[in-house]
Each structure stands twice: as structure tokens, then as C-alpha cells.
Design a protein around this motif. Structure first.
Motif, PDB file in Angstrom:
ATOM      1  N   UNK A 106      -5.469   5.149   3.256  1.00  0.00           N
ATOM      2  CA  UNK A 106      -6.234   4.841   4.473  1.00  0.00           C
ATOM      3  C   UNK A 106      -6.830   3.442   4.317  1.00  0.00           C
ATOM      4  N   UNK A 107      -5.991   2.396   4.472  1.00  0.00           N
ATOM      5  CA  UNK A 107      -6.500   1.033   4.261  1.00  0.00           C
ATOM      6  C   UNK A 107      -7.553   0.618   5.287  1.00  0.00           C
ATOM      7  N   UNK A 108      -7.556   1.241   6.433  1.00  0.00           N
ATOM      8  CA  UNK A 108      -8.543   0.873   7.453  1.00  0.00           C
ATOM      9  C   UNK A 108      -9.896   1.524   7.240  1.00  0.00           C
ATOM     10  N   UNK A 109      -9.956   2.482   6.340  1.00  0.00           N
ATOM     11  CA  UNK A 109     -11.229   3.161   6.089  1.00  0.00           C
ATOM     12  C   UNK A 109     -11.941   2.436   4.938  1.00  0.00           C
ATOM     13  N   UNK A 110     -12.979   1.723   5.258  1.00  0.00           N
ATOM     14  CA  UNK A 110     -13.735   0.969   4.247  1.00  0.00           C
ATOM     15  C   UNK A 110     -15.024   1.688   3.863  1.00  0.00           C
TER      16      UNK A 110
ATOM     17  N   UNK B 218     -13.058  12.721   8.047  1.00  0.00           N
ATOM     18  CA  UNK B 218     -13.555  12.743   6.675  1.00  0.00           C
ATOM     19  C   UNK B 218     -13.333  14.099   6.049  1.00  0.00           C
ATOM     20  N   UNK B 219     -13.556  15.159   6.794  1.00  0.00           N
ATOM     21  CA  UNK B 219     -13.357  16.503   6.249  1.00  0.00           C
ATOM     22  C   UNK B 219     -11.894  16.741   5.901  1.00  0.00           C
ATOM     23  N   UNK B 220     -10.973  16.277   6.774  1.00  0.00           N
ATOM     24  CA  UNK B 220      -9.542  16.459   6.499  1.00  0.00           C
ATOM     25  C   UNK B 220      -9.095  15.622   5.318  1.00  0.00           C
ATOM     26  N   UNK B 221      -9.635  14.410   5.211  1.00  0.00           N
ATOM     27  CA  UNK B 221      -9.244  13.564   4.095  1.00  0.00           C
ATOM     28  C   UNK B 221      -9.756  14.134   2.772  1.00  0.00           C
TER      29      UNK B 221
END
Length: 513
Positions: A137-141, A64-67
Motif C-alpha cells: 500500500x504505497x499510498x498509505x503513509x 485499516x481493519x482489512x489490512x
């Protein structure tokens, strides 16, 4: 020896040639580097920026921090610019900010300063396409969640309370602020706020008043062409289930959307000129009157009723009636001051002041009534009345007259006889003495007329008397003590009846208008 010398010469020649060859290679290498650097600087700025900007491809593996760091990198995100967009016609579409307010506490509704304190949770929702990461990031919901540090990296609308005295964001160690970024680019800012706001109350019907305390949110920097504010469609303003006020009942709220105009005369916003979007909601409050009924109105009614006890005391009891009147008046004034001290000094007349003035008039009136009947009590002359009715008693009490006398003079010792002769007619008037009874004075007048005819006088002298009796007039006499007692008896009914009529009008105005 000669051979050895020849070998040494060949070796020295080879070493010199090798050294010169290495120097040439170094010079060629330096020349190549110097020529390659200008070539790299001739690339386009966009190609150079893309090469330095961190990629967002395959962001599923990023933390999350990198994104967040890559989404908010300066190469693709500028936090000083609002996320405005341009439609197909080339017009700028303003940012739409949706607000929701959850009120957890309302207190300190100060009547003297016209202020109130409010605590609650304010949420602001808007869309920023630059922060959308669903395609990367389609897998991150799950949304990206952060506190104050995340908010410092984002563009956030600057909203302020236009009617605030002071405000701050609550928090113990850090500010209670939560920032949420959803995959589609929706940003939700939530923070707990405490604000002291102005509430311009109307006290014309105090303490039976209803107040509307308004909270106004407006955009500070951007006008309506770049930012517009709206309330959420569902549950735009909500209250804590256990929220209670000591003096008011909460009847609900009214939410509105408005536009504020700022110019050189009304410098209320940062950019000075322009139309600014705003939101407002008014909390509807009704004052609880139980405290005032028990502590003020009921005691004041009792004090006014106590002042009427003086009507049952005789007019000559000066110490008792004076003490009673002054004590009730001072007691009521002291009772009223305890209530008026809690009210702001306003220029108009309130309902409590109307009650105070009328009650003071009744108490003061009973004291003045005593002074009046006491003055009558000490008179020496009786009142002679045409009839013992209210009209004549009041008339003769306020405008005393001397004893009424008949226009015709009379003498109690003997009757007075007057004779008037003119031509052939003779009129004889006889007045009888006045008969005084127990309380009434009766007076009877009789007149006897004697007419002589010329024809009858020549034949015979005959006198005829014809009496004429006017309607009798009745006069009554009352002593000053009787007049004083009569006035007190009337006041025993007039004062309570007038106070009942006043109460009927007063409470009708309070609850019907």
C-alpha cells in the motif's frame, strides 16, 4: 385399431430408451466427479495455502481493519514466534527492543517497607518485517493504530519489572495501551503502567541521606541470543515537569544496560538457564532536611541547653535540680521517638542515632553532676590542698585524704628540742609552732646546728649556731560548699564548650564526607 396399437408400442419403446439414456449420463457424471476430487488433493501444500491466503496486492483500497486482518492472517504471520532474522553467515540475529520511560508520578517512598510507587508511560520499539506494508500500500503513509485488540494479534516482547512488588496497566474502561505499526514494519507499543517497586535504601546518614531508587526491566522469556534490550538514544528517561516530592529532591537519573544470569540457583526468569538482557535506571533523590532541622535538631539543642541551667543552682537545691534534669531527659527522649518511629529498624547506627546518644549523654551528665556536687556539699570535713588549683582540687575531691601532718611531730604549747651528739659534732633542731592565717596555713621550720672543734674546745668553749631554712610549704583549706560551687562554675563552661565541639564534628561529617 391395429394401427393405434402399433403407435402406442412405438411410444413406449422410445420412452424406455430415453430413460435408460438419462441413467447412463448420470452415472458418467458421478464418475467424473469422483475422479476429479483425487486430482485436486494431489496439489502441493504451498499451492493450496496460497490459494486460501488473502492477497495483499493493491492494498490501497483496503480499510485499516482489512489490512491488519490480512497482515496478521495465520497463513503469513505467527504471533508466537519472534521476528528474528538470519544473516548471510547463517547466524540468528536477535530482535533489538528499544525502550523509553516517561515518569509522571513518584510517591510513597516508605522507609519502613523500603518501597516506592511509580506511575509512567513505557514505550517499546522493535522491527518486525512481517508487518511491513509499504510495498503493498504505497499510498498509505499513516501508521496503523490500535489498542489492546491489535496487540493481541501481534508478537510483543514480554518485559517485566524484576524488583517489583506489584504492577498493573492503568485504564478506566479499557487498558491504556496503544499499538502502532509503521509502513516499514516498525512496531511501537505504549502503555501506562503503575508499579510498586523495592528500593533498598541506606539510612546511615539519615536524615541527611541520598537515596538511589532503581527500576529494572528484563526480558522474561527470550535470552540474549534472541532478544536484546537497549535504551533510546534521546530522552530515554524523562520526568513530568510538575513532578514534586514532599520529602526528597530529584537530582536526576542514571540509566544502564545490563545482562542478568539465570540458572538453577537463581531462578529469576521463565526459561531458567541463560543470559537475559535488561535495562535499569536509578532516580537520584536527596532528602530535604528543613523539616528535621526545625522539628528535631533545634528543639533538641534547646533542651540540652536548658539542662545546663542546673549549674547556676546551688547543690543543696535538690528538688529544683532533680526536676529540671529529669524533665529535660524525658522531653528529649519523647522528641526522639517521634522521629525514630518513621525510620525502618536497621542494624547499623544512623546519624540521627548518634545525635540522640550524644545529646542524651549531655543531659544525663548534667544530672549526674548534680548528684556528685550534692554529695560533696553534704560532707563535713574540709579539704586540705597543697595548692588551690584544679589538679589538687579534683585529686582531693575524688580521693579524700586526712589532714596532712608534718612527719616531725610537734606540740602547739611548746617547742620541741632534740639534740643528737655523735663524736665531736652536735646538731640541735628546733621546730616552731604553726601559724594559721585566714585561709592559708603557714609552717616554718628552722634548724640550728652547733659544731664544736677539738682545737677550739681546748682553748675556749664557744658554740656556734648555723640555721638552715628549707623552702616554705603552703597549704590551703576549702570547705565542701566551696568545692561544690567551684565544680558548678567549671561545668558552666565545660559542658557548652564540649557540645560546641561535638556540633562542629557532627556537621562536618554530615556535609563534608
Amino acid at each position: 385399431m391395429a394401427t393405434l396399437r402399433i403407435l402406442l408400442g412405438l411410444i413406449s419403446i422410445s420412452l424406455v430408451s430415453a430413460a435408460s439414456l438419462n441413467l447412463t449420463v448420470d452415472q458418467e457424471t458421478e464418475l467424473d466427479y469422483s475422479t476429479t476430487e483425487p486430482i485436486s488433493t494431489t496439489d502441493s501444500p504451498a499451492e493450496q495455502l496460497d490459494s486460501n491466503c488473502p492477497t495483499l496486492v493493491n492494498s490501497n483500497a483496503l480499510t485499516q481493519t482489512e489490512l491488519i486482518a490480512r497482515l496478521t492472517d495465520i497463513c503469513r504471520y505467527d504471533r508466537t514466534e519472534p521476528p528474528i532474522s538470519v544473516n548471510k553467515a547463517g547466524d540468528i540475529e536477535p530482535v533489538e527492543v528499544f525502550a523509553r520511560f516517561y515518569i509522571s508520578a513518584l510517591k510513597d517512598l516508605d522507609a519502613t517497607d523500603l518501597q516506592f510507587l511509580m506511575q509512567g508511560l513505557l514505550q517499546l520499539r522493535y522491527f518486525d518485517s512481517r508487518l511491513a506494508f509499504a510495498s503493498y500500500a504505497p499510498n498509505r503513509v499513516q501508521p496503523l493504530v490500535g489498542e489492546f485488540a491489535l496487540r493481541e494479534k501481534l508478537w510483543v516482547p514480554h518485559i517485566f519489572f524484576s524488583n517489583e512488588v506489584s504492577s498493573n496497566i492503568l485504564g478506566t474502561n479499557e487498558k491504556d495501551m496503544l499499538t502502532t505499526i509503521y509502513p516499514d514494519g516498525t512496531v511501537l507499543i505504549s502503555f501506562r503502567v503503575q508499579a510498586t517497586l523495592y528500593c533498598f535504601m541506606n539510612y546511615r546518614k539519615f536524615p541527611f541521606d541520598e537515596q538511589n531508587c532503581t527500576t529494572i526491566l528484563e526480558s522474561w522469556m527470550y535470552n540474549t541470543s534472541m532478544l536484546q534490550m537497549h535504551w533510546e538514544q534521546n530522552n530515554s528517561v524523562t520526568f513530568h515537569s510538575q513532578l514534586q516530592l514532599t520529602e526528597f529532591d530529584i537530582d536526576g537519573y542514571v540509566a544502564n544496560e545490563s545482562i542478568s544470569i539465570s540458572d538453577e540457583l537463581s531462578m529469576s526468569h521463565g526459561a531458567l538457564k541463560g543470559n537475559y538482557s535488561g535495562l535499569s535506571f536509578s532516580v537520584l533523590l536527596t532528602r530535604e532536611v528543613g523539616y528535621y532541622i526545625i522539628e528535631y535538631f533545634v528543639p533538641s539543642i534547646m533542651i540540652v541547653a536548658i539542662s545546663w541551667v542546673s549549674f547556676w543552682l546551688q547543690a543543696d537545691q535538690t528538688p529544683a535540680r532533680t526536676t529540671l534534669g529529669c524533665t529535660t531527659l524525658l522531653s528529649f527522649i519523647t522528641l526522639s521517638l517521634t522521629q525514630e518511629n518513621n525510620l525502618s529498624k536497621v542494624s547499623y547506627v544512623t546519624m540521627s542515632e548518634v545525635w540522640f546518644l550524644v545529646c542524651t549523654f549531655f543531659i544525663f551528665g548534667s544530672l549526674m553532676e548534680f548528684a556528685f556536687v550534692n554529695q560533696i556539699w553534704r560532707r563535713n570535713n574540709n579539704l586540705e590542698l597543697k595548692k588551690p588549683t584544679t589538679k589538687y582540687i579534683v585529686q582531693n575531691t575524688f580521693v579524700p585524704k586526712p589532714m596532712r601532718r608534718n612527719p616531725r611531730s610537734f606540740n602547739r604549747s611548746q617547742s620541741t628540742q632534740s639534740t643528737f651528739n655523735k663524736s665531736n659534732n652536735t646538731v640541735i633542731t628546733i621546730e616552731t609552732p604553726i601559724i594559721i592565717g585566714a585561709d592559708l596555713l603557714n609552717r616554718q621550720d628552722s634548724a640550728i646546728s652547733l659544731e664544736d672543734n677539738d682545737s677550739s674546745l681546748s682553748s675556749s668553749s664557744t658554740a656556734q649556731l648555723t640555721p638552715e631554712k628549707p623552702p616554705p610549704q603552703t597549704f590551703a583549706t576549702m570547705t565542701p560548699k566551696e568545692v561544690s560551687l567551684w565544680i558548678d562554675r567549671k561545668m558552666r563552661f565545660i559542658f557548652p564548650l564540649a557540645f560546641i565541639v561535638f556540633n562542629a564534628l557532627f556537621w562536618s561529617l554530615v556535609y563534608c564526607l
